[in-house]
Design a protein around this motif. Sequence first.
Motif, PDB file in Angstrom:
ATOM      1  N   VAL A  43      29.267  32.173  23.808  1.00 59.48           N
ATOM      2  CA  VAL A  43      30.268  32.445  22.773  1.00 59.48           C
ATOM      3  C   VAL A  43      30.428  33.954  22.595  1.00 59.48           C
ATOM      4  CG1 VAL A  43      30.806  32.230  20.314  1.00 59.48           C
ATOM      5  CG2 VAL A  43      29.916  30.256  21.576  1.00 59.48           C
ATOM      6  N   LYS A  44      29.322  34.680  22.560  1.00 58.80           N
ATOM      7  CA  LYS A  44      29.375  36.134  22.382  1.00 58.80           C
ATOM      8  C   LYS A  44      30.073  36.830  23.546  1.00 58.80           C
ATOM      9  CE  LYS A  44      25.394  36.665  19.359  1.00 58.80           C
ATOM     10  NZ  LYS A  44      24.045  37.215  19.199  1.00 58.80           N
ATOM     11  N   ALA A  45      30.084  36.209  24.709  1.00 58.66           N
ATOM     12  CA  ALA A  45      30.726  36.799  25.885  1.00 58.66           C
ATOM     13  C   ALA A  45      32.245  36.578  25.883  1.00 58.66           C
ATOM     14  CB  ALA A  45      30.118  36.224  27.155  1.00 58.66           C
ATOM     15  N   LEU A  46      32.746  35.723  25.001  1.00 56.61           N
ATOM     16  CA  LEU A  46      34.185  35.484  24.925  1.00 56.61           C
ATOM     17  C   LEU A  46      34.902  36.710  24.358  1.00 56.61           C
ATOM     18  CD1 LEU A  46      34.169  31.879  23.395  1.00 56.61           C
ATOM     19  CD2 LEU A  46      34.870  32.489  25.717  1.00 56.61           C
ATOM     20  N   PRO A  47      36.200  36.862  24.661  1.00 52.63           N
ATOM     21  CA  PRO A  47      36.983  37.936  24.042  1.00 52.63           C
ATOM     22  C   PRO A  47      36.996  37.771  22.519  1.00 52.63           C
ATOM     23  CG  PRO A  47      38.176  36.967  25.887  1.00 52.63           C
ATOM     24  CD  PRO A  47      36.970  36.099  25.635  1.00 52.63           C
ATOM     25  N   PRO A  48      37.212  38.858  21.779  1.00 51.46           N
ATOM     26  CA  PRO A  48      37.137  38.804  20.312  1.00 51.46           C
ATOM     27  C   PRO A  48      38.010  37.731  19.659  1.00 51.46           C
ATOM     28  CG  PRO A  48      37.267  41.075  21.050  1.00 51.46           C
ATOM     29  CD  PRO A  48      37.451  40.207  22.265  1.00 51.46           C
ATOM     30  N   ASP A  49      39.258  37.570  20.103  1.00 46.35           N
ATOM     31  CA  ASP A  49      40.116  36.566  19.471  1.00 46.35           C
ATOM     32  C   ASP A  49      39.590  35.149  19.699  1.00 46.35           C
ATOM     33  OD1 ASP A  49      40.818  36.881  22.188  1.00 46.35           O
ATOM     34  OD2 ASP A  49      42.898  36.224  21.847  1.00 46.35           O
ATOM     35  N   TYR A  50      39.036  34.901  20.858  1.00 41.23           N
ATOM     36  CA  TYR A  50      38.437  33.595  21.147  1.00 41.23           C
ATOM     37  C   TYR A  50      37.200  33.367  20.277  1.00 41.23           C
ATOM     38  CZ  TYR A  50      41.262  32.613  25.308  1.00 41.23           C
ATOM     39  OH  TYR A  50      42.283  32.315  26.166  1.00 41.23           O
ATOM     40  N   ARG A  51      36.383  34.398  20.110  1.00 38.53           N
ATOM     41  CA  ARG A  51      35.180  34.262  19.271  1.00 38.53           C
ATOM     42  C   ARG A  51      35.552  33.928  17.843  1.00 38.53           C
ATOM     43  NH1 ARG A  51      33.296  39.034  21.791  1.00 38.53           N
ATOM     44  NH2 ARG A  51      33.740  40.167  19.883  1.00 38.53           N
ATOM     45  N   ILE A  52      36.578  34.597  17.312  1.00 41.28           N
ATOM     46  CA  ILE A  52      36.999  34.346  15.928  1.00 41.28           C
ATOM     47  C   ILE A  52      37.435  32.898  15.762  1.00 41.28           C
ATOM     48  CG2 ILE A  52      38.781  34.882  14.220  1.00 41.28           C
ATOM     49  CD1 ILE A  52      38.638  37.814  15.330  1.00 41.28           C
ATOM     50  N   VAL A  53      38.264  32.421  16.675  1.00 44.83           N
ATOM     51  CA  VAL A  53      38.759  31.044  16.588  1.00 44.83           C
ATOM     52  C   VAL A  53      37.608  30.059  16.796  1.00 44.83           C
ATOM     53  CG1 VAL A  53      40.280  29.327  17.657  1.00 44.83           C
ATOM     54  CG2 VAL A  53      41.120  31.642  17.195  1.00 44.83           C
ATOM     55  N   SER A 104      42.059  33.056  32.715  1.00 45.89           N
ATOM     56  CA  SER A 104      43.437  33.001  33.200  1.00 45.89           C
ATOM     57  C   SER A 104      44.341  33.983  32.457  1.00 45.89           C
ATOM     58  CB  SER A 104      43.986  31.579  33.093  1.00 45.89           C
ATOM     59  OG  SER A 104      44.132  31.204  31.743  1.00 45.89           O
ATOM     60  N   GLY A 105      43.769  34.729  31.509  1.00 45.24           N
ATOM     61  CA  GLY A 105      44.528  35.758  30.801  1.00 45.24           C
ATOM     62  C   GLY A 105      45.366  35.256  29.640  1.00 45.24           C
ATOM     63  N   LYS A 106      45.132  34.038  29.199  1.00 43.03           N
ATOM     64  CA  LYS A 106      45.884  33.478  28.078  1.00 43.03           C
ATOM     65  C   LYS A 106      45.231  33.849  26.756  1.00 43.03           C
ATOM     66  CE  LYS A 106      47.720  29.529  30.553  1.00 43.03           C
ATOM     67  NZ  LYS A 106      47.837  28.073  30.609  1.00 43.03           N
ATOM     68  N   GLY A 107      46.040  33.993  25.728  1.00 45.01           N
ATOM     69  CA  GLY A 107      45.525  34.179  24.382  1.00 45.01           C
ATOM     70  C   GLY A 107      45.040  32.843  23.845  1.00 45.01           C
ATOM     71  N   VAL A 108      44.125  32.888  22.934  1.00 42.33           N
ATOM     72  CA  VAL A 108      43.536  31.652  22.411  1.00 42.33           C
ATOM     73  C   VAL A 108      44.579  30.777  21.728  1.00 42.33           C
ATOM     74  CG1 VAL A 108      42.763  32.623  20.197  1.00 42.33           C
ATOM     75  CG2 VAL A 108      41.540  30.685  21.198  1.00 42.33           C
ATOM     76  N   LEU A 109      45.537  31.380  21.018  1.00 36.18           N
ATOM     77  CA  LEU A 109      46.541  30.573  20.338  1.00 36.18           C
ATOM     78  C   LEU A 109      47.537  29.949  21.309  1.00 36.18           C
ATOM     79  CD1 LEU A 109      47.141  32.654  17.087  1.00 36.18           C
ATOM     80  CD2 LEU A 109      45.586  30.731  17.480  1.00 36.18           C
ATOM     81  N   GLU A 110      47.650  30.503  22.507  1.00 33.48           N
ATOM     82  CA  GLU A 110      48.459  29.862  23.551  1.00 33.48           C
ATOM     83  C   GLU A 110      47.811  28.537  23.965  1.00 33.48           C
ATOM     84  OE1 GLU A 110      50.119  32.351  26.873  1.00 33.48           O
ATOM     85  OE2 GLU A 110      48.803  33.840  25.933  1.00 33.48           O
ATOM     86  N   LEU A 111      46.489  28.484  23.906  1.00 29.35           N
ATOM     87  CA  LEU A 111      45.763  27.280  24.306  1.00 29.35           C
ATOM     88  C   LEU A 111      45.766  26.206  23.235  1.00 29.35           C
ATOM     89  CD1 LEU A 111      42.543  28.812  25.920  1.00 29.35           C
ATOM     90  CD2 LEU A 111      44.542  27.903  27.096  1.00 29.35           C
TER      91      LEU A 111
END
Length: 107
Positions: free
Chosen positions: A20-30, A65-72
């Motif tokens: 989880v800590k290795a995820l990008p910041p926006d992914y970690r928040i979500v 894949s370079g997608k933002g978390v809210l795109e997913l």
Amino acid sequence: MGIQDIIEGKKQWRAHVARVKALPPDYRIVYKEMQRYFFKVGPVDLVEGNLLSGIVDFFEEGAASGKGVLELIGTDVAAFCDGLIKDTLTYADLYQQSIDRATGDRS
């Protein structure tokens, strides 16, 4: 549950937290919001199941894949979470069943 099971469980949880800590910041928040939501709603098999690790897998693939978390998941995190557990027994369900039994409601 023996001591080895406890130790193994802690190792697995630490490995999960590291992912989880290795995820990008926006992914970690979500992810943290989803985790908080699941702990509040209480799917019965949350701890023993693969829900949280499956979310991390999904997020890792999305980030790669370079997608933002809210795109997913979309903009409604709670609705996404509800969709993941829609057919899962929750502690709220168990509580409601116990109330129904106590009051004689069989509906």
